[in-house]
Every structure is written in structure tokens, then in C-alpha cells.
Design a protein around this motif. Structure first.
Motif, PDB file in Angstrom:
ATOM      1  N   LYS A 310       0.801  -1.222   0.000  1.00  0.00           N
ATOM      2  CA  LYS A 310       0.000   0.000   0.000  1.00  0.00           C
ATOM      3  C   LYS A 310       0.833   1.270   0.000  1.00  0.00           C
ATOM      4  O   LYS A 310       0.384   2.326  -0.465  1.00  0.00           O
ATOM      5  CB  LYS A 310      -0.913   0.025   1.234  1.00  0.00           C
ATOM      6  CG  LYS A 310      -1.969  -1.074   1.285  1.00  0.00           C
ATOM      7  CD  LYS A 310      -2.702  -1.018   2.623  1.00  0.00           C
ATOM      8  CE  LYS A 310      -3.678  -2.168   2.814  1.00  0.00           C
ATOM      9  NZ  LYS A 310      -4.882  -2.002   1.993  1.00  0.00           N
ATOM     10  N   LYS A 311       2.073   1.176   0.540  1.00  0.00           N
ATOM     11  CA  LYS A 311       2.861   2.380   0.833  1.00  0.00           C
ATOM     12  C   LYS A 311       3.079   3.277  -0.388  1.00  0.00           C
ATOM     13  O   LYS A 311       2.906   4.499  -0.308  1.00  0.00           O
ATOM     14  CB  LYS A 311       4.209   1.987   1.431  1.00  0.00           C
ATOM     15  CG  LYS A 311       5.022   3.205   1.900  1.00  0.00           C
ATOM     16  CD  LYS A 311       6.320   2.791   2.560  1.00  0.00           C
ATOM     17  CE  LYS A 311       7.044   4.008   3.155  1.00  0.00           C
ATOM     18  NZ  LYS A 311       7.266   5.090   2.190  1.00  0.00           N
ATOM     19  N   ARG A 312       3.480   2.688  -1.515  1.00  0.00           N
ATOM     20  CA  ARG A 312       3.767   3.501  -2.713  1.00  0.00           C
ATOM     21  C   ARG A 312       2.553   4.317  -3.120  1.00  0.00           C
ATOM     22  O   ARG A 312       2.668   5.485  -3.490  1.00  0.00           O
ATOM     23  CB  ARG A 312       4.211   2.580  -3.847  1.00  0.00           C
ATOM     24  CG  ARG A 312       4.454   3.299  -5.163  1.00  0.00           C
ATOM     25  CD  ARG A 312       5.150   2.381  -6.147  1.00  0.00           C
ATOM     26  NE  ARG A 312       5.248   3.012  -7.450  1.00  0.00           N
ATOM     27  CZ  ARG A 312       4.538   2.663  -8.519  1.00  0.00           C
ATOM     28  NH1 ARG A 312       3.672   1.662  -8.432  1.00  0.00           N
ATOM     29  NH2 ARG A 312       4.700   3.286  -9.669  1.00  0.00           N
ATOM     30  N   TYR A 313       1.384   3.711  -3.042  1.00  0.00           N
ATOM     31  CA  TYR A 313       0.152   4.393  -3.465  1.00  0.00           C
ATOM     32  C   TYR A 313      -0.282   5.437  -2.430  1.00  0.00           C
ATOM     33  O   TYR A 313      -0.769   6.507  -2.793  1.00  0.00           O
ATOM     34  CB  TYR A 313      -0.951   3.358  -3.696  1.00  0.00           C
ATOM     35  CG  TYR A 313      -0.612   2.410  -4.824  1.00  0.00           C
ATOM     36  CD1 TYR A 313      -0.904   2.740  -6.141  1.00  0.00           C
ATOM     37  CD2 TYR A 313       0.030   1.195  -4.572  1.00  0.00           C
ATOM     38  CE1 TYR A 313      -0.589   1.887  -7.186  1.00  0.00           C
ATOM     39  CE2 TYR A 313       0.361   0.336  -5.604  1.00  0.00           C
ATOM     40  CZ  TYR A 313       0.055   0.687  -6.910  1.00  0.00           C
ATOM     41  OH  TYR A 313       0.386  -0.157  -7.938  1.00  0.00           O
ATOM     42  N   LYS A 314      -0.084   5.130  -1.155  1.00  0.00           N
ATOM     43  CA  LYS A 314      -0.407   6.105  -0.116  1.00  0.00           C
ATOM     44  C   LYS A 314       0.470   7.345  -0.236  1.00  0.00           C
ATOM     45  O   LYS A 314      -0.009   8.475  -0.106  1.00  0.00           O
ATOM     46  CB  LYS A 314      -0.232   5.470   1.275  1.00  0.00           C
ATOM     47  CG  LYS A 314      -1.361   4.535   1.684  1.00  0.00           C
ATOM     48  CD  LYS A 314      -1.148   4.046   3.113  1.00  0.00           C
ATOM     49  CE  LYS A 314      -2.343   3.237   3.599  1.00  0.00           C
ATOM     50  NZ  LYS A 314      -2.156   2.768   4.993  1.00  0.00           N
ATOM     51  N   ASP A 315       1.757   7.121  -0.473  1.00  0.00           N
ATOM     52  CA  ASP A 315       2.690   8.240  -0.611  1.00  0.00           C
ATOM     53  C   ASP A 315       2.316   9.107  -1.813  1.00  0.00           C
ATOM     54  O   ASP A 315       2.326  10.342  -1.735  1.00  0.00           O
ATOM     55  CB  ASP A 315       4.123   7.724  -0.772  1.00  0.00           C
ATOM     56  CG  ASP A 315       4.672   7.109   0.515  1.00  0.00           C
ATOM     57  OD1 ASP A 315       4.046   7.302   1.579  1.00  0.00           O
ATOM     58  OD2 ASP A 315       5.710   6.411   0.442  1.00  0.00           O
ATOM     59  N   ALA A 316       1.994   8.453  -2.935  1.00  0.00           N
ATOM     60  CA  ALA A 316       1.634   9.200  -4.149  1.00  0.00           C
ATOM     61  C   ALA A 316       0.331   9.961  -3.940  1.00  0.00           C
ATOM     62  O   ALA A 316       0.200  11.113  -4.373  1.00  0.00           O
ATOM     63  CB  ALA A 316       1.506   8.244  -5.329  1.00  0.00           C
ATOM     64  N   LEU A 317      -0.633   9.333  -3.261  1.00  0.00           N
ATOM     65  CA  LEU A 317      -1.922   9.982  -3.019  1.00  0.00           C
ATOM     66  C   LEU A 317      -1.750  11.230  -2.155  1.00  0.00           C
ATOM     67  O   LEU A 317      -2.279  12.304  -2.468  1.00  0.00           O
ATOM     68  CB  LEU A 317      -2.883   9.003  -2.340  1.00  0.00           C
ATOM     69  CG  LEU A 317      -4.260   9.567  -1.960  1.00  0.00           C
ATOM     70  CD1 LEU A 317      -4.983  10.084  -3.193  1.00  0.00           C
ATOM     71  CD2 LEU A 317      -5.092   8.505  -1.245  1.00  0.00           C
ATOM     72  N   LYS A 318      -0.986  11.107  -1.079  1.00  0.00           N
ATOM     73  CA  LYS A 318      -0.774  12.247  -0.187  1.00  0.00           C
ATOM     74  C   LYS A 318      -0.044  13.381  -0.902  1.00  0.00           C
ATOM     75  O   LYS A 318      -0.469  14.549  -0.852  1.00  0.00           O
ATOM     76  CB  LYS A 318       0.025  11.802   1.038  1.00  0.00           C
ATOM     77  CG  LYS A 318       0.268  12.922   2.040  1.00  0.00           C
ATOM     78  CD  LYS A 318       1.057  12.406   3.250  1.00  0.00           C
ATOM     79  CE  LYS A 318       1.314  13.539   4.231  1.00  0.00           C
ATOM     80  NZ  LYS A 318       2.085  13.062   5.413  1.00  0.00           N
ATOM     81  N   LYS A 319       1.041  13.028  -1.606  1.00  0.00           N
ATOM     82  CA  LYS A 319       1.848  14.038  -2.295  1.00  0.00           C
ATOM     83  C   LYS A 319       1.045  14.753  -3.384  1.00  0.00           C
ATOM     84  O   LYS A 319       1.013  15.990  -3.446  1.00  0.00           O
ATOM     85  CB  LYS A 319       3.075  13.362  -2.912  1.00  0.00           C
ATOM     86  CG  LYS A 319       3.901  14.288  -3.799  1.00  0.00           C
ATOM     87  CD  LYS A 319       4.974  13.493  -4.547  1.00  0.00           C
ATOM     88  CE  LYS A 319       5.660  14.360  -5.594  1.00  0.00           C
ATOM     89  NZ  LYS A 319       6.625  13.575  -6.405  1.00  0.00           N
ATOM     90  N   ASN A 320       0.366  13.977  -4.234  1.00  0.00           N
ATOM     91  CA  ASN A 320      -0.297  14.585  -5.392  1.00  0.00           C
ATOM     92  C   ASN A 320      -1.611  15.265  -5.042  1.00  0.00           C
ATOM     93  O   ASN A 320      -1.987  16.250  -5.692  1.00  0.00           O
ATOM     94  CB  ASN A 320      -0.502  13.536  -6.484  1.00  0.00           C
ATOM     95  CG  ASN A 320       0.806  13.152  -7.142  1.00  0.00           C
ATOM     96  OD1 ASN A 320       1.733  13.947  -7.216  1.00  0.00           O
ATOM     97  ND2 ASN A 320       0.902  11.924  -7.626  1.00  0.00           N
TER      98      ASN A 320
END
Length: 408
Positions: A310-320
Motif C-alpha cells: 500500500k505504501k507507494r500508493y499512499k505516498d503518491a496519493l498524499k503528495k499529489n
């Protein structure tokens, strides 16, 4: 016999982009190219073009057919875009087709292998399959007997007793060529966009011509139409100047499925697929895109079973989402640029569509609905090739149409 006229690029023709998507793919440079394309077509239709724009009609054929002589072994082959795969599917015999393909696609390729060999092609051509004998139907449209074929979304109709109708009736297959390739190996082929001229000389092949011809002059822009178009171009240029920084940032990662640019392109397709009306107001589209991006990435997060996944998608969601929320005005002008370019393009597409030698229809439960051609392909020596399609009209129909052939 027939000849292919065009010019070569470094890229294979596996996918043509919509003109307005160039601002997402290449940022402000893509915006400049889109404006230049539109102005070149405007000048052509206004009768004031100084540099020739290569314009061809985009037939709605399927599947894509690539055929000719393999420069590596001198053998004739047919195939789909899969000839460009890392492990290519190149068919020299019917046995090759049965091994590499199945169903309706295999049937069409078998016909293409048998018939296109008669053309004695010396290089490699790419085109779209229009019909086989079994695809031809007779229909009454506005009381007239027409011979019809529906390769993909659009139904093409020609008066049964016309010269073209009789040529189609005699043919075992129809095809339109739009791309030529040159090179010493299949891997290093260069694509040339252009049109086929002349006739095949083979009665079993209906060779359609993709060249755009306005012999009547009725597609010329009037003074009033020119003024309307120029106003739309000025709006697009104004939006692009205010969106250039964000567009350039988006273009750096436009091929990354988690990026804002990549998802902005899929958002427009999603909107077109699901809307029943015109393009929404820009402010509405900005809000809808934020929700769309968040939902897409949240769905990816929910589908992963581990926290590590999940981490990669969570990081991208928060950043973008932070970028989207902090840059609403820049995003507004980026989307406005896309919409205004699309509006200017549609204006020209509608004008170009006034010239038709073959009827274009959409099949509906209540009969046939008159429609424009799928669109056009504009080619510029400096900027490459882009497709000009009214996405709200044609692309929605294409997204929802049932396909009776298999891609691949």
C-alpha cells in the motif's frame, strides 16, 4: 499500380495521440505544437497556407493490418501491431496465423494474407481492415438501397448501384493504408505518414483512399468562421500561457500511472465515456478530477493486502492531492487549455467533415444516425502526426461499441 506518399519519422505508428493531449505529454512545447497544427489547418481551409499540411481522413477500420516484405528475410507477411512486440507475431503462412491469433482476427488475417500478397508490395505498409465479403450488408437508408460495412464503430454506406458500390461488391476485402515503413530490420523501422494514391488493379481488393480532398471548395472557411476560430485560438493561447509551468511539471512524469498528468488523460476519457452531454464547465472539471484522482488511488490502496504494498500508493496519493489542492488555479488553466484546444479542433473537424464521398452512420436501435467521419490525421514535418477527433461525438460511441473482432 499504387504509390504511397508521405514522410518518415523515428516512431512506429502504434498509437496516435489526440491533439489536445499533447499539452499533457509535452507540456508547454506540446501546447505550441497544438496551436501550430490548428493554425496550419486553418490556413489550408482559408486558402492562405504557405506550407503544405498533409491531411488524411481517419477511417474507422479494425483491426490494424501491417503487411509487406520483411527486410530481414525477403518474405511477405501480414500481422497486427503485434509485429512490433518484443516477441513479434509475424505471419508468413496460414499456420502462423492459427498459432499466433484466434477467432475473428485470425479469419481476417487469413484473408489479408491471401489477398494482399497480390499487391506485390515492395516495402511495408500499415492500414485498417475495412471489410471481408461476409461483412457486407444491404440496407435501406432513406429509401435507397445501400451496401454497408461496419468495421468498428462507424457504418459506411454506399449506393448499391454506384461505381464505388460495385467495386465494393466485387471485392473480397477492403483496406485503407495510411502508414509506410522503411528500414533494414523490423526493429529499426521508421514510420512514414501519408496516403496511397492510384488503384490496386486487383478487383478482389477495395483499396480506399485516405487522402483528404475538397474538390468543390465547399469546406473553405468563411470570413465569419475564420473570426470565430481565431477567437478560440486566442482563448487557448491565453490559458496555455497561465498553465505552462504546471503543464511542464506534469509532462515530466506523464507516463507514470500514479502521476497527475497520466491520470488527467485517463480522467478525460472517463468523463467522455460516462457523460451524455457536452463538456462540463472548467471549474466543475477541476473538482471532478480531484475526486477522480483520489478515488483511483484509494482503490489501488484498498486492493493491496500488505502495508508494504500500500505504501507507494499512499505516498503518491498524499503528495499529489497536496499538489492538486495547492494549485487549483494552475490546474484550472491546464484543464481550460485542454478544453479550449478541443473546442478549436472540433470547429475544424466539423468543417473538414462537410466533404464526404461515402456515407457515415452510427447504428442505433431505431435505425441509422448520420455522423461525421471518425476524424482526420494532420501531419507536420516538424511536429509529427496527431489525430483530430470530436471526442464527445466519436470517442464516446467508440468506447461503448461492441467489437466483433479481437485485438492483438
Amino acid at each position: 499500380m499504387f504509390s504511397f506518399k508521405g514522410f518518415f519519422t523515428k516512431e512506429k505508428n502504434t498509437h496516435l495521440e489526440h491533439l489536445e493531449d499533447d499539452i499533457i505529454n509535452r507540456g508547454s512545447k506540446g501546447g505550441e505544437n497544438a496551436i501550430n497544427f490548428l493554425n496550419s489547418i486553418r490556413d489550408m481551409l482559408a486558402g492562405s497556407s504557405k506550407a503544405k499540411v498533409n491531411m488524411s481522413v481517419k477511417w474507422d477500420g479494425a483491426p490494424a493490418i501491417i503487411c509487406g516484405i520483411n527486410p530481414e528475410n525477403g518474405q511477405f507477411f501480414v500481422g497486427t501491431k503485434a509485429v512490433f512486440n518484443a516477441t513479434p507475431k509475424i505471419n508468413y503462412t496460414s499456420s502462423d496465423i492459427r498459432r499466433n491469433h484466434s477467432g475473428g482476427l485470425a479469419e481476417k488475417l487469413t484473408i489479408a494474407l491471401r489477398e494482399l500478397k497480390k499487391l506485390k508490395i515492395t516495402g511495408i505498409l500499415q492500414g485498417d481492415f475495412l471489410f471481408s465479403k461476409s461483412d457486407l450488408k444491404i440496407a435501406k437508408i432513406d429509401g435507397e438501397s445501400m451496401i454497408t460495412f461496419t468495421p468498428n464503430t462507424i457504418t459506411y454506406a454506399v449506393p448499391f448501384d454506384s461505381t464505388i458500390g460495385q467495386r465494393i461488391k466485387r471485392a473480397r476485402m477492403g483496406i485503407v493504408f495510411h502508414t509506410s515503413y522503411s528500414g533494414k530490420t523490423m526493429k529499426d523501422l521508421r514510420a512514414g505518414f501519408g496516403t496511397v494514391s492510384g488503384k490496386s488493379g486487383i478487383s478482389s481488393i477495395f483499396l480506399a483512399d485516405a487522402a483528404y480532398k475538397d474538390v468543390s471548395g465547399s469546406a473553405k472557411l468563411t470570413t465569419s468562421e475564420l473570426s470565430t476560430f481565431n477567437a478560440r485560438i486566442r482563448m487557448a493561447e491565453g490559458s496555455l500561457s497561465k498553465a505552462s509551468k504546471m503543464l511542464d511539471e506534469m509532462s515530466k512524469s506523464s507516463s507514470d500511472a500514479l502521476s497527475i498528468g497520466y491520470r488527467l488523460k485517463t480522467f478525460f476519457n472517463h468523463f467522455i465515456r460516462n457523460t451524455q452531454g457536452n463538456m462540463a464547465k472548467v471549474k466543475t472539471l477541476v473538482d471532478m478530477f480531484g475526486e477522480y484522482y483520489e478515488n483511483i488511488l484509494q482503490a489501488e490502496i484498498d486492493s493491496k493486502k500488505t502495508e508494504a504494498g500500500k505504501k507507494r500508493y499512499k505516498d503518491a496519493l498524499k503528495k499529489n492531492m497536496n499538489i492538486i489542492n495547492r494549485n487549483k488555479q494552475a490546474l484550472y488553466f491546464a484543464i481550460a487549455s485542454h478544453v479550449t484546444l478541443q473546442n478549436a479542433k472540433n470547429f475544424l473537424v466539423n468543417k473538414l467533415s462537410e466533404i464526404q464521398s461515402i456515407g457515415h452512420f452510427l447504428r442505433t436501435p431505431n435505425g441509422y444516425k448520420v455522423t461525421a467521419p471518425e476524424g482526420f490525421v494532420a501531419v507536420d514535418r516538424g511536429a509529427g502526426a496527431v489525430k483530430l477527433v470530436d471526442r464527445l461525438e466519436f470517442s464516446r460511441a467508440n468506447f461503448t461499441a461492441d467489437k466483433d473482432w479481437v485485438k492483438g
